[in-house]
Each structure stands twice: as C-alpha cells, then as structure tokens.
Design a protein around this motif. Structure first.
Motif, short mmCIF file in Angstrom:
data_model
loop_
_atom_site.label_atom_id
_atom_site.label_comp_id
_atom_site.label_asym_id
_atom_site.label_seq_id
_atom_site.Cartn_x
_atom_site.Cartn_y
_atom_site.Cartn_z
N PRO A 69 -97.62 3.63 -12.53
CA PRO A 69 -98.76 3.10 -11.78
C PRO A 69 -98.41 2.89 -10.32
O PRO A 69 -97.24 2.78 -9.95
CB PRO A 69 -99.04 1.76 -12.47
N GLY A 70 -99.44 2.80 -9.49
CA GLY A 70 -99.23 2.47 -8.09
C GLY A 70 -99.80 3.52 -7.16
O GLY A 70 -100.05 4.65 -7.54
N GLU A 71 -99.99 3.09 -5.91
CA GLU A 71 -100.51 3.97 -4.86
C GLU A 71 -99.42 4.21 -3.82
O GLU A 71 -98.64 3.32 -3.51
CB GLU A 71 -101.72 3.33 -4.19
N PRO A 72 -99.36 5.43 -3.27
CA PRO A 72 -98.34 5.73 -2.25
C PRO A 72 -98.43 4.79 -1.06
O PRO A 72 -99.53 4.44 -0.61
CB PRO A 72 -98.66 7.17 -1.85
N MET A 73 -97.28 4.40 -0.53
CA MET A 73 -97.25 3.49 0.60
C MET A 73 -97.46 4.22 1.93
O MET A 73 -97.69 3.56 2.95
CB MET A 73 -95.92 2.74 0.61
N ARG A 74 -97.39 5.52 1.93
CA ARG A 74 -97.62 6.27 3.16
C ARG A 74 -99.05 6.07 3.64
O ARG A 74 -100.01 6.13 2.88
CB ARG A 74 -97.37 7.76 2.95
N GLY A 75 -99.20 5.81 4.93
CA GLY A 75 -100.52 5.65 5.52
C GLY A 75 -101.15 4.30 5.30
O GLY A 75 -102.30 4.08 5.71
N GLU A 76 -100.42 3.39 4.67
CA GLU A 76 -100.95 2.06 4.42
C GLU A 76 -100.19 1.02 5.24
O GLU A 76 -98.98 1.14 5.42
CB GLU A 76 -100.80 1.70 2.93
N TYR A 172 -92.98 6.21 -2.59
CA TYR A 172 -92.81 4.81 -2.97
C TYR A 172 -94.20 4.27 -3.34
O TYR A 172 -95.09 4.21 -2.49
CB TYR A 172 -92.19 4.01 -1.83
N LEU A 173 -94.36 3.89 -4.59
CA LEU A 173 -95.68 3.52 -5.12
C LEU A 173 -95.77 2.01 -5.31
O LEU A 173 -94.95 1.41 -6.01
CB LEU A 173 -95.92 4.23 -6.46
N TRP A 174 -96.81 1.43 -4.73
CA TRP A 174 -97.05 -0.01 -4.80
C TRP A 174 -98.15 -0.29 -5.80
O TRP A 174 -99.27 0.26 -5.70
CB TRP A 174 -97.45 -0.51 -3.41
N ASP A 175 -97.87 -1.15 -6.78
CA ASP A 175 -98.88 -1.44 -7.82
C ASP A 175 -99.49 -2.82 -7.66
O ASP A 175 -100.19 -3.30 -8.55
CB ASP A 175 -98.27 -1.28 -9.21
#
Length: 276
Positions: A69-76, A172-175
């Motif tokens: 799970p998680g969304e990429p941290m790039r662009g955030e 790198y994925l942030w959940d």
C-alpha cells in the motif's frame, strides 16, 4: 489490472501482486530485484514487497511480488511526519542486512568509478550543445572531478550497507503511517553517503515540491568520514544529473524548459559549499 511498460521491464499491477517482466538483456536487474526482496523479507519484513515467485532462467526473466500500500512520495510536499518516515525507511534498509551476509553481496551498479567514466565519455558530446550557464557549471564540475579522486574505490573508513541503488522518490510509498520501498534493480553493496546523495540529488527531489535536504540529512547520525564523503557524493551525483538533463531532446522534452539551468545552479552551489 494495469500493465505499465518501462525501458528495462514491463510491470503488471494486479490487486494483490506486481509482476515485473524483464528484457533478456536485463537479466542482472531481475536477479538483483529478487535477491533484494528475499533479503528484506528475511531481515526487514514489511519494508518492501514480499517475494512470491521468480523465473530467473526464462528467456524474459520475471519476478512476482506482493503489492504494497501507499502512494509515491515524488511530487508531493513532505511535511515533518513524512520526512521522518522517509528517513526511518532508508535507515532501516541500510542497516537491515547482517554484516556476514552483506559481505557476500556484489557492489551495486552505477558506483562512483563507473559514473566518473560515464561523465568523461559524455563531456565531449554534451559541452558544445549547452547554454553558457550549463556549460560553465559543467566546466566547474569537471575541474572539481579531476581533483576529487572519485575514480578510486569507496573509502575504507566508511561502513558498507545494503543500498537500493535508486534515489527516485517515486520508489518510496507513503501509506499515511509509514514508508515502504520498491524497485531494487540496481541494489547491492554500497554506503550511506552514496545512497543518501542518490536521494537528495535525484531530479525527483526538487522539480516538484522540493525535498528539505538539510532537514532530511539531519535525521541521520553520520560519522565524520561519512559526512565528508556525502559532500563529494552529492557533487558527483549533481554533475551526473546536469549531463543527463543536458541531453533532453528539445523537440520531445522530458522536463520543463530551464531544468538544466536550474540543475547548473544547484551544482554550482554544491561546489561552493555543502553543509553536510
């Protein structure tokens, strides 16, 4: 189910798994991916996808892993919570593999001596075609490189770690609670300064909401020798990115106009001063 093509492999995203099919000429990348996943499943469970199966001998080798799970941290934008979670994930990864196991792992590709050789091969092609601003930064970078000693192997007083080999924040994925890491095609034996420089100097860390580099690096307890090496590694990686961005096709650009000039300014700042 979604299939995403890449230059070295195709990725098939399923609801509960990810299938990576590699090109024949990228067998080494497949092997490194599988080795990393199996090591991390044993020594840092939960940090990376769980390896499910692999066919490394196939004409087009394949690795199947769980989908994390998680969304990429790039662009955030990375607030304090996310920044600390990113540093915690990186630290866990670097320290995961025991020394006796780490001693048997090959050095990751793209280490400093290879980058130095690549830069020197690029220079005659790139230098005549760039703007004055980019060209002046290249010249400063090449002058520094000639004096740096970076063509030699890593310093013996800097401890070795397991490195992922790719600093792209998209991996790198942030959940919402923690960060997990994906993509280990270029993983292997490395050191913390080099891997941290991969993150801080990757174009993904500044073309969008910028990574707070100093705050990020302050989260790592680096020895004096590591801090010295970190400065040199950041300069080397910034120079690599300057050349990469200079080759962007103006007819089909991958980056916004002026990105190479911004990178030139970043490199110049690093050559003038670097706190860490």
């Amino acid at each position: 189910m979604t299939s995403v093509p890449w230059s070295t492999h195709a990725v098939e995203l399923r609801s509960d798994s990810v299938i990576k099919r590699f090109r024949r000429e990228c067998r080494g990348k497949c092997e490194r991916e599988w080795r990393a996943l199996t090591l991390l499943a044993a020594y840092a469970p939960g940090l990376a996808p769980v390896p499910q199966r692999a066919d490394l001998a196939a004409e087009e080798p394949v690795v199947v892993m769980s989908r994390v799970p998680g969304e990429p941290m790039r662009g955030e934008p990375l607030d304090d919570q996310r920044l600390k979670a990113l540093a915690a994930a990186a630290s866990e990864l670097y320290g995961a593999v025991p020394a006796e196991v780490l001693a048997e792992i090959p050095v990751r590709p793209g280490q400093q001596h290879q980058l130095v050789a690549q830069i020197r091969a690029w220079a005659p092609q790139a230098r005549p075609r760039v703007s004055d601003e980019v060209g002046e930064a290249m010249d400063r970078g090449l002058d520094w490189l000639a004096r740096s000693g970076m063509e030699r192997a890593s310093q013996s007083d800097v401890p070795m770690v397991f490195g992922p080999g790719d600093g792209n924040l998209a991996n790198y994925l942030w959940d919402g609670t923690r960060v997990r890491i994906v993509d280990f095609e270029d993983s292997g034996l490395s050191d913390r300064p080099f891997e941290l420089a991969e993150i801080t100097e990757h174009v993904a860390s500044w073309v969008g909401p910028p990574l707070d580099v100093e705050a990020f690096l302050d989260l790592f307890d680096l020895a004096a020798a590591e801090r010295v090496r970190l400065t040199e590694c950041r300069r080397l990686l910034a120079l690599v990115w300057l050349f990469l961005l200079s080759f962007d096709d103006p007819q089909h650009p991958r980056n916004r106009p002026g990105t190479a000039e911004r990178q030139a300014a970043r490199l110049s700042a690093l050559l003038t001063n670097a706190r860490h």
